[in-house]
Each structure stands twice: as structure tokens, then as C-alpha cells.
Design an enzyme around this catalytic site. Structure first.
Site, PDB file in Angstrom:
ATOM      1  N   TYR A  12       0.820  -0.922  -0.204  1.00 25.18           N
ATOM      2  CA  TYR A  12       0.165   0.056  -0.113  1.00 25.18           C
ATOM      3  C   TYR A  12       0.397   1.257   0.046  1.00 25.18           C
ATOM      4  CZ  TYR A  12      -3.414   3.429   1.805  1.00 25.18           C
ATOM      5  OH  TYR A  12      -4.019   4.521   2.250  1.00 25.18           O
ATOM      6  N   ASP A  59      11.918 -13.022  -1.015  1.00 28.97           N
ATOM      7  CA  ASP A  59      12.160 -12.873   0.697  1.00 28.97           C
ATOM      8  C   ASP A  59      12.894 -11.904   0.664  1.00 28.97           C
ATOM      9  OD1 ASP A  59      11.620 -13.055   3.090  1.00 28.97           O
ATOM     10  OD2 ASP A  59      10.058 -14.726   3.428  1.00 28.97           O
ATOM     11  N   SER A 125       6.209   3.395  12.601  1.00 28.48           N
ATOM     12  CA  SER A 125       5.383   3.675  13.396  1.00 28.48           C
ATOM     13  C   SER A 125       4.607   4.227  14.374  1.00 28.48           C
ATOM     14  CB  SER A 125       4.141   2.199  13.284  1.00 28.48           C
ATOM     15  OG  SER A 125       3.154   2.739  13.981  1.00 28.48           O
ATOM     16  N   ALA A 126       3.509   5.067  14.807  1.00 25.83           N
ATOM     17  CA  ALA A 126       3.306   5.793  15.833  1.00 25.83           C
ATOM     18  C   ALA A 126       3.127   4.561  17.167  1.00 25.83           C
ATOM     19  CB  ALA A 126       1.861   6.397  15.704  1.00 25.83           C
ATOM     20  N   TYR A 149       3.759  -6.818  17.002  1.00 18.81           N
ATOM     21  CA  TYR A 149       3.616  -5.730  16.175  1.00 18.81           C
ATOM     22  C   TYR A 149       4.774  -5.029  16.423  1.00 18.81           C
ATOM     23  CZ  TYR A 149       3.351  -2.276  12.282  1.00 18.81           C
ATOM     24  OH  TYR A 149       3.938  -1.409  11.401  1.00 18.81           O
ATOM     25  N   LYS A 153       9.079  -3.193  15.575  1.00 17.92           N
ATOM     26  CA  LYS A 153       9.538  -1.889  14.955  1.00 17.92           C
ATOM     27  C   LYS A 153      10.550  -1.137  15.645  1.00 17.92           C
ATOM     28  CE  LYS A 153       6.460  -1.711  11.031  1.00 17.92           C
ATOM     29  NZ  LYS A 153       7.293  -1.829  10.263  1.00 17.92           N
ATOM     30  N   LEU A 200      -9.362   1.603  10.484  1.00 19.92           N
ATOM     31  CA  LEU A 200     -11.320   1.834  10.088  1.00 19.92           C
ATOM     32  C   LEU A 200     -11.034   2.227   8.269  1.00 19.92           C
ATOM     33  CD1 LEU A 200     -13.662   3.210  11.878  1.00 19.92           C
ATOM     34  CD2 LEU A 200     -11.811   5.778  11.307  1.00 19.92           C
ATOM     35  N   ARG A 231      -7.220   9.985  16.226  1.00 14.21           N
ATOM     36  CA  ARG A 231      -5.917   9.584  15.689  1.00 14.21           C
ATOM     37  C   ARG A 231      -5.921  10.597  14.719  1.00 14.21           C
ATOM     38  NH1 ARG A 231      -6.729   6.267  18.889  1.00 14.21           N
ATOM     39  NH2 ARG A 231      -6.565   4.085  19.512  1.00 14.21           N
ATOM     40  N   ARG A 292     -12.208  -1.636  22.170  1.00 13.60           N
ATOM     41  CA  ARG A 292     -11.317  -2.488  21.529  1.00 13.60           C
ATOM     42  C   ARG A 292      -9.920  -2.469  22.124  1.00 13.60           C
ATOM     43  NH1 ARG A 292      -8.524  -2.490  15.231  1.00 13.60           N
ATOM     44  NH2 ARG A 292      -7.785  -0.301  16.673  1.00 13.60           N
ATOM     45  N   ASP A 295      -6.846  -0.701  22.111  1.00 11.89           N
ATOM     46  CA  ASP A 295      -6.581   0.761  21.560  1.00 11.89           C
ATOM     47  C   ASP A 295      -6.345   1.900  22.949  1.00 11.89           C
ATOM     48  OD1 ASP A 295      -7.110  -0.078  19.326  1.00 11.89           O
ATOM     49  OD2 ASP A 295      -9.584   0.452  19.685  1.00 11.89           O
TER      50      ASP A 295
HETATM   51  P1  NAD Z   1       1.669  -3.874   3.045  1.00 12.44           P
HETATM   52  O1  NAD Z   1       1.220  -5.035   3.561  1.00 12.44           O
HETATM   53  O2  NAD Z   1       0.419  -3.558   1.843  1.00 12.44           O
HETATM   54  O3  NAD Z   1       3.299  -3.719   2.117  1.00 12.44           O
HETATM   55  C1  NAD Z   1       4.096  -4.407   2.477  1.00 12.44           C
HETATM   56  C2  NAD Z   1       4.597  -5.339   2.162  1.00 12.44           C
HETATM   57  O4  NAD Z   1       5.901  -6.020   2.118  1.00 12.44           O
HETATM   58  C3  NAD Z   1       3.836  -5.522   1.344  1.00 12.44           C
HETATM   59  O5  NAD Z   1       3.542  -5.722   0.037  1.00 12.44           O
HETATM   60  C4  NAD Z   1       4.725  -7.441   1.525  1.00 12.44           C
HETATM   61  O6  NAD Z   1       4.038  -8.498   0.316  1.00 12.44           O
HETATM   62  C5  NAD Z   1       5.787  -7.225   1.555  1.00 12.44           C
HETATM   63  N1  NAD Z   1       6.478  -8.158   2.412  1.00 12.44           N
HETATM   64  C6  NAD Z   1       6.838  -8.309   3.921  1.00 12.44           C
HETATM   65  N2  NAD Z   1       7.174  -9.326   3.916  1.00 12.44           N
HETATM   66  C7  NAD Z   1       8.153  -9.232   3.056  1.00 12.44           C
HETATM   67  C8  NAD Z   1       9.541 -10.188   3.426  1.00 12.44           C
HETATM   68  N3  NAD Z   1       9.741 -11.056   3.456  1.00 12.44           N
HETATM   69  N4  NAD Z   1       9.932 -10.330   1.413  1.00 12.44           N
HETATM   70  C9  NAD Z   1      10.016  -9.129   0.473  1.00 12.44           C
HETATM   71  N5  NAD Z   1       8.309  -8.327   0.926  1.00 12.44           N
HETATM   72  C10 NAD Z   1       7.701  -8.580   2.052  1.00 12.44           C
HETATM   73  O7  NAD Z   1       1.238  -3.095   3.972  1.00 12.44           O
HETATM   74  P2  NAD Z   1       2.071  -1.586   3.857  1.00 12.44           P
HETATM   75  O8  NAD Z   1       0.735  -0.371   4.716  1.00 12.44           O
HETATM   76  O9  NAD Z   1       2.190  -0.515   3.413  1.00 12.44           O
HETATM   77  O10 NAD Z   1       3.372  -0.977   5.113  1.00 12.44           O
HETATM   78  C11 NAD Z   1       4.593  -0.172   4.982  1.00 12.44           C
HETATM   79  C12 NAD Z   1       5.188  -0.133   5.966  1.00 12.44           C
HETATM   80  O11 NAD Z   1       4.616   0.392   6.056  1.00 12.44           O
HETATM   81  C13 NAD Z   1       5.340  -2.118   7.126  1.00 12.44           C
HETATM   82  O12 NAD Z   1       6.167  -2.102   7.118  1.00 12.44           O
HETATM   83  C14 NAD Z   1       4.477  -1.306   8.342  1.00 12.44           C
HETATM   84  O13 NAD Z   1       4.779  -2.153   8.826  1.00 12.44           O
HETATM   85  C15 NAD Z   1       4.372   0.134   8.259  1.00 12.44           C
HETATM   86  N6  NAD Z   1       3.280   0.436   8.417  1.00 12.44           N
HETATM   87  C16 NAD Z   1       2.165   0.876   8.135  1.00 12.44           C
HETATM   88  C17 NAD Z   1       1.375   1.863   8.600  1.00 12.44           C
HETATM   89  C18 NAD Z   1      -0.243   1.632   8.711  1.00 12.44           C
HETATM   90  O14 NAD Z   1      -1.259   1.995   8.845  1.00 12.44           O
HETATM   91  N7  NAD Z   1      -0.070   0.562   6.736  1.00 12.44           N
HETATM   92  C19 NAD Z   1       1.773   2.182   9.511  1.00 12.44           C
HETATM   93  C20 NAD Z   1       2.814   2.612  10.402  1.00 12.44           C
HETATM   94  C21 NAD Z   1       3.908   1.837   9.147  1.00 12.44           C
HETATM   95  C1  WQD Z   2      -8.621   4.106  13.835  1.00 11.11           C
HETATM   96  C2  WQD Z   2      -9.976   4.093  15.231  1.00 11.11           C
HETATM   97  C3  WQD Z   2     -10.759   2.358  16.436  1.00 11.11           C
HETATM   98  C4  WQD Z   2     -11.832   0.166  13.129  1.00 11.11           C
HETATM   99  C5  WQD Z   2      -3.087   0.506  13.590  1.00 11.11           C
HETATM  100  C6  WQD Z   2      -2.275  -0.355  14.293  1.00 11.11           C
HETATM  101  C7  WQD Z   2      -0.409   1.107  14.723  1.00 11.11           C
HETATM  102  C8  WQD Z   2      -0.373   1.546  12.578  1.00 11.11           C
HETATM  103  C9  WQD Z   2      -1.581   2.187  12.015  1.00 11.11           C
HETATM  104  C10 WQD Z   2       1.188   0.177  11.881  1.00 11.11           C
HETATM  105  C11 WQD Z   2      -9.397   3.614  16.341  1.00 11.11           C
HETATM  106  C12 WQD Z   2     -10.903   2.428  15.258  1.00 11.11           C
HETATM  107  C13 WQD Z   2     -11.349   1.160  13.396  1.00 11.11           C
HETATM  108  C14 WQD Z   2     -13.099  -0.563  13.201  1.00 11.11           C
HETATM  109  C15 WQD Z   2     -13.466   1.383  14.754  1.00 11.11           C
HETATM  110  N1  WQD Z   2      -0.360   0.427  11.823  1.00 11.11           N
HETATM  111  N2  WQD Z   2     -11.594   1.674  14.676  1.00 11.11           N
HETATM  112  N3  WQD Z   2     -13.870   0.573  14.247  1.00 11.11           N
HETATM  113  O1  WQD Z   2      -5.975   1.201  15.652  1.00 11.11           O
HETATM  114  O2  WQD Z   2      -4.925   3.638  14.884  1.00 11.11           O
HETATM  115  O3  WQD Z   2      -3.770   1.693  14.418  1.00 11.11           O
HETATM  116  O4  WQD Z   2      -2.774   0.564  12.345  1.00 11.11           O
HETATM  117  O5  WQD Z   2       1.607   0.815  12.609  1.00 11.11           O
HETATM  118  O6  WQD Z   2       0.487   0.375  14.716  1.00 11.11           O
HETATM  119  O7  WQD Z   2      -2.481   0.016  15.789  1.00 11.11           O
HETATM  120  O8  WQD Z   2      -5.811   2.719  13.364  1.00 11.11           O
HETATM  121  O9  WQD Z   2      -7.682   2.028  11.672  1.00 11.11           O
HETATM  122  O10 WQD Z   2      -7.289   0.138  13.260  1.00 11.11           O
HETATM  123  O11 WQD Z   2      -8.697   2.338  13.908  1.00 11.11           O
HETATM  124  O12 WQD Z   2     -13.815   2.175  15.366  1.00 11.11           O
HETATM  125  O13 WQD Z   2     -13.597  -1.814  12.819  1.00 11.11           O
HETATM  126  O14 WQD Z   2     -10.544   3.330  14.412  1.00 11.11           O
HETATM  127  O15 WQD Z   2     -11.121   1.572  17.726  1.00 11.11           O
HETATM  128  O16 WQD Z   2     -10.294   4.457  17.769  1.00 11.11           O
HETATM  129  P1  WQD Z   2      -5.075   2.402  14.849  1.00 11.11           P
HETATM  130  P2  WQD Z   2      -6.855   1.733  13.257  1.00 11.11           P
END
Ligand code: NAD
Ligand code: WQD
Length: 339
Positions: A12, A59, A125-126, A149, A153, A200, A231, A292, A295
Site C-alpha cells: 500500500y 523474500d 510507526s506511531a 508488531y 518496530k 477504520l 487519530r 477494542r 486501543d
Molecule cells: P503492506 O502489507 O501493504 O506492504 C508491505 C509489503 O511488504 C507487502 O507488499 C508485502 O508483500 C511485503 N513483504 C512483507 N514481508 C516481506 C518479506 N519478508 N519479503 C519481501 N516482501 C515482504 O503494508 P503497508 O501498509 O504498505 O506498510 C508498509 C510498512 O509501513 C510496513 O513496514 C508497516 O509496518 C509500516 N506501517 C504501516 C502503517 C499502516 O497503517 N499501513 C502504519 C505505520 C507503519
Molecule cells: C483507528 C480508530 C479504532 C476499526 C493501527 C495500528 C498501528 C498502525 C496504524 C501500523 C481507532 C477505531 C477501527 C473499526 C473502529 N499500524 N475503529 N472500528 O488502531 O489507530 O492503528 O493502524 O503501524 O500500529 O495499531 O488504526 O484504523 O485500526 O483504528 O471504531 O472497525 O478507529 O478504535 O480509534 P489504529 P485503526
């Protein structure tokens, strides 16, 4: 032309960042094992940008495969997205998370060391702030772990800090994302979670589409302005642009520095529901259920360090986040075509 290795570039945030990188003239090389993504995302990034992207299906834990990739290219930097990210799954399968995220990063760093590539942008990540005592969250707040998770990080951040201490030629940008949402304005790339979404925004867009009956709001009794969780949602394109700013910063040999990437504004679940209703022109049915577990009530950041050091700030508002997420969801009701 500079080549940059993007791990997880089919995902993503990775796909949106590859698009901004390709458009700015960077030669993008992606390694992804497609465990949570589709090759189609990379094809679409090529289509939108008009630039070719070199893709390796591998990988990052596979040392021999990583070695082959590093032998074939001269990378100036690595942008490291690859990782598993589902909080609930990490509680059920912690070892998978430790292996994939932590071992994968060690293998990657060892390949970088062998090939003298010492510039890295890392997706933190936050979550590393745990349940913060106050908001807005600043980078110097105490770090803690609330689930496996989050532990991956924090361990990776600590590893990066140790690495820089061992050799100050390493430059590492630890980008702490808040809540990435939205999609590219073309509606061609976006978030495509497997099964029922846990987060969400993808949940709301499925409800708006009618493929899920209603949103369950987790908790209506938080000490926030309307009782629902608050958030810092950030448009994924703003986040992608932040990576370009971080890549530029690496050229100044900044060392190992953490940055909050968020808007600096909190948004409640109900405010998000209302914004999405405006974007899609229909009511989003919801009910309020129990909180949840795990949270926090309110998490939003102070992004001023990123503004000061990287010259970056988020530009897109909540309405743009919802309009773009909705466009992606409407154009791709089942996500990317399954290959
Ligand atoms: P995502 O799952 O869409 O993207 C991660 C990608 O990494 C995927 O394409 C997956 O196939 C690939 N991948 C996973 N393990 C692998 C491996 N061992 N070798 C090769 N490829 C691998 O997730 P995203 O939302 O795009 O997140 C990207 C990064 O940002 C992640 O590290 C995630 O932890 C971090 N992050 C995401 C969020 C969020 O809410 N989306 C928030 C904070 C941090
Ligand atoms: C947002 C708000 C829920 C779903 C997560 C990970 C965090 C980071 C981002 C990777 C909260 C509420 C949610 C639903 C709801 N990822 N909610 N109904 O929890 O802030 O963060 O994703 O690093 O590590 O924990 O994101 O989108 O799940 O929730 O009411 O069906 O929406 O309680 O207040 P979150 P979220």
C-alpha cells in the site's frame, strides 16, 4: 541515474512511494514476496508514471536472493517497507512477526553492509509510542511496546540506532507514520486488505460500498470530544512525498534520526464517518460497541521536526483523504485483480 531499492514496494504505502520516486526521476528497484500485495500494483505504478520499475519477487529473509539483487545494482539508498503489519495477527503469531520483520531487516542490513550501502529510510510507526501520556506526541517521548508488531518496530529502531553508533557513516531516517489512509488521486492504486479490514478507513469504504452492513465503532465513552477514538490520519500521497524528502535528507549525512509523519491534527471516528458520508454522498450506518482492547483514546503528533529538518508537511485534508479512498474503492470494489 540513482537506483534506490524499495523493499515491500508492491504494498500500500510502498506502491504510492514508488510512484512519487519514479516521477522524480529515481531508478526504482522493488523487492517484494507479494505475501500481502499484488504485482498489478507495480504495473499500475509503471502505467501512471510512464517509467519502468525493476521488480524482484523475493523474500528479504532469503540471504542468497538479497545478495543477487545487491550484486546486480548499485544502490544509493534503501527504502524499507517490507514487513507484516496486522496487530491482532502479531499477537497470535509473534514468531512469524519476529522472523519476518526483524530477521528480514537483519538480512537486508547485512547485504547493505557487504555492498557498502549505508543509507536507509525505514517504515516505523506511531505504535512505538505505546499509549502516550499526552498529545501531541513528539519524537522525544518515551518509547514502549504494546503488542508483538510494535515490538518488531521498536527492536528494529534500536538496531538501527546501534548500527549508527557502531559506524557513523550509516544514515537512517526512522519515519514514524501515524494513520495512513486514502489513495492516489487516479484511483488506480490504493489499499487492498485481504478479507475483512481491521483498520477504520478500509472498513468504512466497504460499508459505503454496501459490501459490509455497518461500521462497529469501538467505544463511545473515551475522554475525547465526542467519546470516540482520535487519530492522526495522513493521506498516503503526503506520506509518499515525505519519503522523497527523507531520501534527499540522507545526502546531508544526518545520522540516525526519527521523524513523526502525521498532519498534527486529531480526527475522531465519528468525524471520519461524517467526512466519508460527504465524500460518497450516502449515510454510513454504524453502531457503537465495546472498546477494542489495546486501543488508546487519542494519538496525534507534533510533526514540526519533519517540517524543520525535511521541509515536509502534509498538504491534503480529511475531505481529500475520503474522496480519494472512495474513488479507489469504487473503481476497484474487489481490490486489484487476483492473478
Ligand atoms: P503492506 O502489507 O501493504 O506492504 C508491505 C509489503 O511488504 C507487502 O507488499 C508485502 O508483500 C511485503 N513483504 C512483507 N514481508 C516481506 C518479506 N519478508 N519479503 C519481501 N516482501 C515482504 O503494508 P503497508 O501498509 O504498505 O506498510 C508498509 C510498512 O509501513 C510496513 O513496514 C508497516 O509496518 C509500516 N506501517 C504501516 C502503517 C499502516 O497503517 N499501513 C502504519 C505505520 C507503519
Ligand atoms: C483507528 C480508530 C479504532 C476499526 C493501527 C495500528 C498501528 C498502525 C496504524 C501500523 C481507532 C477505531 C477501527 C473499526 C473502529 N499500524 N475503529 N472500528 O488502531 O489507530 O492503528 O493502524 O503501524 O500500529 O495499531 O488504526 O484504523 O485500526 O483504528 O471504531 O472497525 O478507529 O478504535 O480509534 P489504529 P485503526
Amino acid at each position: 541515474m540513482r537506483s534506490v531499492l524499495v523493499t515491500g514496494g508492491a504494498g500500500y504505502i510502498g506502491s504510492h512511494t514508488c510512484l512519487e520516486m519514479a516521477r522524480s526521476g529515481i531508478d526504482v528497484v522493488v523487492v517484494d514476496n507479494l505475501c500481502n500485495s499484488r504485482m498489478e500494483a507495480v504495473r499500475r505504478v509503471e502505467g501512471i508514471s510512464g517509467k519502468g520499475i525493476t521488480f524482484y519477487r523475493a523474500d528479504i529473509c532469503d540471504e542468497a536472493a538479497m545478495e543477487r539483487i545487491f550484486e546486480r545494482h548499485e544502490f544509493s539508498s534503501v527504502v524499507h517497507f517490507a514487513g507484516l503489519k496486522a496487530v491482532g495477527e502479531s499477537v497470535a503469531k509473534p514468531l512469524e512477526y519476529f522472523h519476518n520483520n526483524i530477521t528480514g531487516t537483519v538480512v537486508l542490513l547485512r547485504a547493505m553492509l557487504r555492498h557498502e550501502v549505508r543509507n536507509m529510510v525505514f517504515s516505523s510507526s506511531a505504535t512505538v509510542y505505546g499509549d502516550p501520556q499526552t498529545v501531541p506526541v513528539r519524537e522525544d517521548f518515551p518509547l514502549s511496546v504494546v503488542n508483538p508488531y510494535g515490538r518488531t518496530k521498536l527492536v528494529i529502531e534500536d538496531m538501527m540506532r546501534d548500527l549508527h553508533r557502531s559506524d557513523d557513516r550509516w544514515n537512517i531516517m526512522l519515519l514514524r507514520y501515524f494513520n495512513p489512509v486514502g489513495a492516489h488521486e487516479s484511483g488506480q492504486i490504493g489499499e487492498d486488505p485481504e478479507g475483512v479490514p481491521c483498520n477504520l478507513m478500509p472498513y468504512i469504504t466497504k460499508v459505503a460500498l454496501g459490501s459490509l452492513p455497518e461500521l462497529k465503532i469501538f467505544g463511545g465513552d473515551y475522554p475525547t470530544r465526542d467519546g470516540t477514538g482520535v487519530r492522526d490520519y495522513i493521506h498516503v500521497v503526503d506520506l509518499a512525498v515525505g519519503h522523497l524528502a527523507a531520501l534527499r535528507k540522507l545526502e546531508e549525512n544526518p545520522g540516525c534520526v526519527a521523524y513523526n509523519l502525521g498532519t498534527g491534527r486529531g480526527c475522531s471516528v465519528l468525524e471520519m464517518v461524517n467526512a466519508m458520508s460527504r465524500a460518497c454522498g450516502r449515510a454510513i450506518p454504524y453502531s457503537i460497541v465495546d472498546r477494542r482492547p489495546g486501543d488508546a483514546a487519542e494519538v496525534w503528533c507534533d510533526p514540526s521536526r519533519a517540517m524543520m529538518d525535511l521541509g515536509w508537511k502534509a498538504e491534503r485534508d480529511l475531505d481529500a483523504m475520503c474522496a480519494d479512498a472512495w474513488r479507489w474503492q469504487q473503481k476497484n470494489p474487489d481490490g486489484y485483480p487476483k492473478d
